[in-house]
Each structure stands twice: as structure tokens, then as C-alpha cells.
Design a protein around this motif. Sequence first.
Motif, PDB file in Angstrom:
ATOM      1  N   ASP A  25       0.647  -7.412  -3.536  1.00 39.00           N
ATOM      2  CA  ASP A  25       0.493  -7.938  -2.180  1.00 39.00           C
ATOM      3  C   ASP A  25       1.158  -9.312  -2.060  1.00 39.00           C
ATOM      4  O   ASP A  25       1.989  -9.557  -1.165  1.00 39.00           O
ATOM      5  CB  ASP A  25      -1.012  -8.007  -1.873  1.00 39.00           C
ATOM      6  CG  ASP A  25      -1.362  -8.695  -0.564  1.00 39.00           C
ATOM      7  OD1 ASP A  25      -0.498  -8.771   0.326  1.00 39.00           O
ATOM      8  OD2 ASP A  25      -2.520  -9.141  -0.436  1.00 39.00           O
ATOM      9  N   THR A  53      -2.532 -11.585   0.940  1.00 35.47           N
ATOM     10  CA  THR A  53      -2.786 -11.390   2.373  1.00 35.47           C
ATOM     11  C   THR A  53      -4.056 -10.544   2.587  1.00 35.47           C
ATOM     12  O   THR A  53      -4.899 -10.427   1.693  1.00 35.47           O
ATOM     13  CB  THR A  53      -1.569 -10.743   3.078  1.00 35.47           C
ATOM     14  OG1 THR A  53      -1.503  -9.354   2.750  1.00 35.47           O
ATOM     15  CG2 THR A  53      -0.255 -11.424   2.660  1.00 35.47           C
ATOM     16  N   ASP A  54      -4.160  -9.946   3.769  1.00 33.50           N
ATOM     17  CA  ASP A  54      -5.351  -9.167   4.128  1.00 33.50           C
ATOM     18  C   ASP A  54      -5.642  -8.019   3.158  1.00 33.50           C
ATOM     19  O   ASP A  54      -6.806  -7.672   2.927  1.00 33.50           O
ATOM     20  CB  ASP A  54      -5.216  -8.616   5.566  1.00 33.50           C
ATOM     21  CG  ASP A  54      -3.938  -7.835   5.810  1.00 33.50           C
ATOM     22  OD1 ASP A  54      -2.961  -7.997   5.038  1.00 33.50           O
ATOM     23  OD2 ASP A  54      -3.894  -7.068   6.789  1.00 33.50           O
ATOM     24  N   ASP A  55      -4.582  -7.445   2.560  1.00 31.91           N
ATOM     25  CA  ASP A  55      -4.796  -6.334   1.620  1.00 31.91           C
ATOM     26  C   ASP A  55      -5.755  -6.759   0.499  1.00 31.91           C
ATOM     27  O   ASP A  55      -6.716  -6.063   0.171  1.00 31.91           O
ATOM     28  CB  ASP A  55      -3.459  -5.910   0.986  1.00 31.91           C
ATOM     29  CG  ASP A  55      -2.370  -5.668   2.009  1.00 31.91           C
ATOM     30  OD1 ASP A  55      -1.801  -4.574   1.996  1.00 31.91           O
ATOM     31  OD2 ASP A  55      -2.072  -6.560   2.832  1.00 31.91           O
ATOM     32  N   ASP A 264       4.199  -5.867   1.606  1.00 30.08           N
ATOM     33  CA  ASP A 264       2.981  -6.325   0.921  1.00 30.08           C
ATOM     34  C   ASP A 264       2.014  -5.162   0.719  1.00 30.08           C
ATOM     35  O   ASP A 264       1.376  -5.035  -0.334  1.00 30.08           O
ATOM     36  CB  ASP A 264       2.311  -7.496   1.663  1.00 30.08           C
ATOM     37  CG  ASP A 264       1.947  -7.170   3.103  1.00 30.08           C
ATOM     38  OD1 ASP A 264       2.756  -6.519   3.782  1.00 30.08           O
ATOM     39  OD2 ASP A 264       0.852  -7.556   3.545  1.00 30.08           O
ATOM     40  N   THR A 265       1.944  -4.264   1.693  1.00 33.29           N
ATOM     41  CA  THR A 265       0.993  -3.157   1.598  1.00 33.29           C
ATOM     42  C   THR A 265       1.479  -2.040   0.671  1.00 33.29           C
ATOM     43  O   THR A 265       0.706  -1.531  -0.140  1.00 33.29           O
ATOM     44  CB  THR A 265       0.666  -2.628   3.004  1.00 33.29           C
ATOM     45  OG1 THR A 265      -0.108  -3.625   3.678  1.00 33.29           O
ATOM     46  CG2 THR A 265      -0.116  -1.337   2.962  1.00 33.29           C
TER      47      THR A 265
END
Length: 302
Positions: A25, A53-55, A264-265
Motif C-alpha cells: 500500500d 493509506t486507507d487500505d 496502492d490497492t
Amino acid sequence: MTADSSLDRRFDRALASLRGLSVGDALGSQFFVPAHYPLLKRRELPDGPWQWTDDTEMACSVLAVLARHERIDQDALAMSFAQHHDFDRGYGPAVNRMLRLIREGGDWRELAAALFQGQGSWGNGAAMRIAPLGAWYADDPEQATHQAEISAYTTHQHREAVVGAMAVAAAAALAADPAGPPTPEKLLDGVIALVPRSAVGAGLRRARDMLDYGDAGTVAAVLGSGRRTSAHDTVPFALWSAARGLGDFERVFWTTAQVGGDVDTTCAIAGGVVAAAADGTPPADWLRQTEALPEWVPGAVA
Ligand SMILES: [Mg+2]
């Protein structure tokens, strides 16, 4: 074997997967910076530290809930997502709003069901966070898919998003098989057998047919690489890449990142799956340059 030692092994595998997810990520998100585009072509690392990040933030909640409840407790998971939600970590607008409303006392069941005119989200957000759960259930891949399904509903209720999470959890569980890593074919066959019919499932069957392709760009053009941030245009390619590179985190990262898309995902998913296995740890130097996991994650601070 005592119950405690098998629980310790589950936790250690899940934490290793979470670390791999966070490296994928954090490093993957560096390649949204235009100045870093040329580095990606040359497979060179940008200077750290790399912020996740959010992941990663959501995956930390998955591990924290497993450590506390030894299964997915939906209310605890939704509350953890909401309490640890950091607006600056790159969440989508719908999830930003929903997590704020949950924090203010809203009911996650109603809020998640109401997204996108009542269809629920089919985004890749339930899949991006779930590899550590698969690692936790490496001794029981069927339970991995079941718990992943339950976990998805807290934010993503569209069938494709749910199946995407099931597929990633199944892949991480199978990759971490205590008896040794599967071949790429066995991994994808195993995942396909564990998920219901769906666009994600159809994508996985196409991915299985393309395992002998050498060119990731062609495969990503067919399967998608998250440009629409849906589960079905994200999960099949990420698992294609992971399946072909079990035991080699670096290779999987560069293969996944080079095609672009929701980097990133896709790299969080592939990294979390590969790192679920004992021989899939990211390079020590990569781990050092990745932002540390937050202190509220059990076991995060050595
Ligand atoms: Mg992200």
C-alpha cells in the motif's frame, strides 16, 4: 498442540500479512506522485518514509478485531473502522461520509445498505483490507471466506464487493498453507472453488487462463487493474500477480505496480497475500522505509 500456540500462529501469520499489505500500500501509493513515474519504469525505490493509506488503516482494524474476538464481530469492526478513520488516508467520498456518520451514532447496517441508491458499494474496499484475515485462517480456507463475507457487509454490501473480499481471503489462506505454498494454478483453482458465481469469479477464471502470459500489461488490459476501483476490475489481476510470485515479494510488487491503475490497492492485496506465507516477507529495507503500523494494533510495536 495447545489452543494457545495455534492462536499465536494465527496471529503471527496475520500480522506478517498486514505488514506485507502495508508495504504494498505505502510503496504503491508513491507511484501516484508524478515525479516518481520514471522510478517505476526502472524499478527503483523512491526515498522514504512511505506513508500507508486507507487500505492499511482498515486492515489494522481487521487484525485488531480478530485478536480481540477470534472471529469477525461486525459491530466491533464497524466501530473500529469509524473510530480510527483518518480523513487524509485516501478513502473514497462515500466511505468518508459513512464512517463519519457511524462515529456520530449512525447504524452501519442502514448506512452501508443505502450506499449507491440502495445497491451497496461494489468498490474494492472490502477486498483491499482482508488478506490478514485469510492468513489468520490458513488452516481453514472455507472459514476464511465465510468470515471475509461477514466482514465485507459492514461497509460493502454489493455482491461483487463481498465476493472480492472472499476471494482475497481465500487466496491468503491458501498461500499460507502450513503444508507449503501451492502452485499458481492450484492457488487460483482453490480460490475459484471457494467463491460463488459472479463477475469477480469470471475474472478469476480468466486470470487462471492467463497464468502463462509473460506480459502483465496485457493481462491488466483484459482483467482490469482497479482503474474503476470496483472489486471485479481489481481482485482478479491482483491475485493473478500474487499467484505467479508466491515466495518473491519484490517480484510481485513490481509486476503489480507497473501496470498502473489503483496501485496502492492492487499492491496491498497482492502484498498481503504473498506475505501471508513464511517465505513472502518484504525486504527488510522496504519494511524500514514503510510508515510503522499504529500503536493501537496489537503486536505492532515490537
Ligand atoms: Mg488506498
